[in-house]
Design an enzyme around this catalytic site. Structure first.
Site, PDB file in Angstrom:
ATOM      1  N   ASP A  69       4.327  10.499   0.934  1.00 30.60           N
ATOM      2  CA  ASP A  69       5.820  10.551   1.266  1.00 30.60           C
ATOM      3  C   ASP A  69       6.203  11.803   1.794  1.00 30.60           C
ATOM      4  OD1 ASP A  69       5.312  11.849  -1.167  1.00 30.60           O
ATOM      5  OD2 ASP A  69       7.704  12.283  -1.263  1.00 30.60           O
TER       6      ASP A  69
ATOM      7  N   GLU B 123       6.477  12.864  -4.056  1.00 34.96           N
ATOM      8  CA  GLU B 123       6.382  14.361  -4.332  1.00 34.96           C
ATOM      9  C   GLU B 123       7.551  15.080  -3.767  1.00 34.96           C
ATOM     10  OE1 GLU B 123       5.325  18.391  -3.824  1.00 34.96           O
ATOM     11  OE2 GLU B 123       5.698  17.158  -2.149  1.00 34.96           O
TER      12      GLU B 123
END
Length: 449
Positions: free
Chosen positions: A91, A153
């Site tokens: 991500d 994250e």
């Protein structure tokens, strides 16, 4: 052997660029309020397919408690060999507006010898680094591998941390390569040994039952936005240093420093603008709390009405140095924000996320193997630095795998401008750090470190 390995890695760099081009094109921002969740699913599936092709087994997507998907895989060790965990995340941060970029954020663009695009460094560049190292070693992989790519994250919602606690056996390894940091500068091989934790909150200020005409009521009517501004201003002292009641603001960094002029250049500080706070740059970055106002909800300039605002809110992030409990820091920040409210304004503080700071032990076999690999590739010993960012997963891994050595490394360096517009990566760092990783796996397995 090193020259042969370097040649194989160099030959793989066109493929690394092609991989990174495909990954950057996927807008995998793990926030469904901004981007469709299908993009993160697409990125996870891309990662799973790539690491399957690179030789890992049973690569699959596992849903974590925050709803994101981690990509997990493994390869058993040869008899008697250790196992190494390879970590990364797929991500990325939102681009913060296409107009701030010199080239499209989700299109890899080569310019002045660097590759530009959101995630080129943080952390898709590290995904490609892992792939390049594994492909260069091929069937001669000398250690067992466990692999995890996190899917949330950047949002700090703790999905993988919770998953590790629930499934501790899945990621157990002798050494953990957490590849979401990088070098102090291009060509300066570095392991990060200290991370700040964080406490993120959203503060909402209310003063009126609704917005009121500023001509009829402005003056005595308390302005919620003005109250919020005063509250936020109270978080800094006269020279701009963070001052949160109940937190030590005078910590000292004992390791390698950070040259002030280099910091100014790395951070893009404008000429004539002073750095905030006091003490050395390293003190302020790695040993002291640091507050940042990440966003404010208030009327925009264009379209704003002649009205006294009834409510306003802000997202506030507090970075927490090692030695400070993040829960205590959050409580101190909350109490400070509430006590600083002027005029009896109503203040609500909602905790968004917390994460503990981290310090690594550097005296073990894995660090010795890493230093050997670094000296072979860069011709200089590894440097140890702190980092102002936070990776809450590190503390979960340290608490869960108490005997494992944890190494933070990667392709990110200050010129990458991670989290900012015009993020980029130096492809030479991908090549050299992939070489370091491959050599590390060989040295660590051989037990000659």
């Amino acid at each position: 052997m090193t020259d042969d390995l370097a040649g194989r890695i160099a030959a793989l760099m066109p493929r690394a660029k092609a991989d990174l081009t495909e990954l950057v094109a996927i807008p995998s921002v793990a926030d469904p309020r901004q981007y469709p969740p299908e993009a993160c699913q697409q990125a996870a599936e891309w990662v799973a397919a790539a690491f399957t092709e690179a030789g890992l087994r049973d690569v699959h997507l596992a849903e974590t408690p925050d709803g994101s998907h981690a990509v997990l895989g493994h390869r058993p060790p040869p008899p008697g060999a250790p196992t190494v965990l390879l970590y990364c995340h797929y991500d990325v941060q939102p681009p913060l507006g296409d107009d701030a970029w010199s080239s499209p954020p989700f299109e890899l663009t080569e310019r002045d010898g660097r590759w530009y695009g959101r995630g080129t460094a943080d952390c898709k560049g590290n995904i490609v680094m892992h792939l390049t190292a594994l492909r260069a070693l091929g069937d001669a992989l000398p250690v067992g591998i466990k692999f995890v790519a996190e899917g949330s994250e950047e949002q700090g919602t703790g999905g993988l941390e919770a998953y590790v606690r629930q499934h501790p056996d899945e990621l157990h390894a002798d050494a953990l390569l957490i590849c979401d940091t990088g070098n102090a500068a291009v060509g300066v091989p570095t392991a990060t040994t200290s991370l700040r934790g964080l406490a993120n909150v959203v503060v909402t200020v209310s003063t009126l039952s609704g917005n009121m005409h500023s001509g009829m009521f402005g003056g005595p009517a308390p302005d919620a936005l003005a109250a919020l501004i005063r509250i936020l201003d109270s978080l800094r002292d006269a020279d701009g240093g963070t001052r949160v009641q109940g937190l030590d603001a005078d910590g000292r960094w004992e390791g390698v420093g950070y040259d002030e002029q280099q910091f100014r250049a790395d951070a893009g500080v404008l000429d004539g603008v002073a750095l905030t706070g006091s003490g050395s740059v390293a003190d302020r970055l790695w040993a002291r709390p640091a507050v940042t106002v990440l966003g404010i909800d208030c009327p925009p300039v264009i379209g704003s009405a002649a009205a006294v605002p009834a409510t306003a809110r802000a997202r506030v992030s507090l970075r927490v140095p090692p030695g400070t409990d993040p829960g205590h820091a959050r409580d101190a920040l909350t109490a400070h924000l509430q006590s600083a409210a002027p005029w009896g304004a109503k203040v609500e503080v909602e905790t968004e996320s917390t994460g503990a700071p981290f310090s690594a032990a550097t005296g073990g076999r894995a660090y010795t193997a890493l230093d050997r690999a670094v000296q072979a590739v860069y011709g200089k010993p590894i440097a140890f630095l702190g980092q102002g960012g936070s990776i809450p997963l590190c503390n979960v891994l340290a608490d869960t795998y108490t005997d494992a050595e944890i190494i933070l490394m990667g392709v990110e360096e200050p010129s990458c401008l991670i989290h900012a517009p015009n993020e980029s990566v130096d492809p030479g760092e991908i090549e050299h750090m992939a070489h370091v990783e491959a050599l590390f796996l060989q040295h660590y397995a051989a037990g000659r470190a």
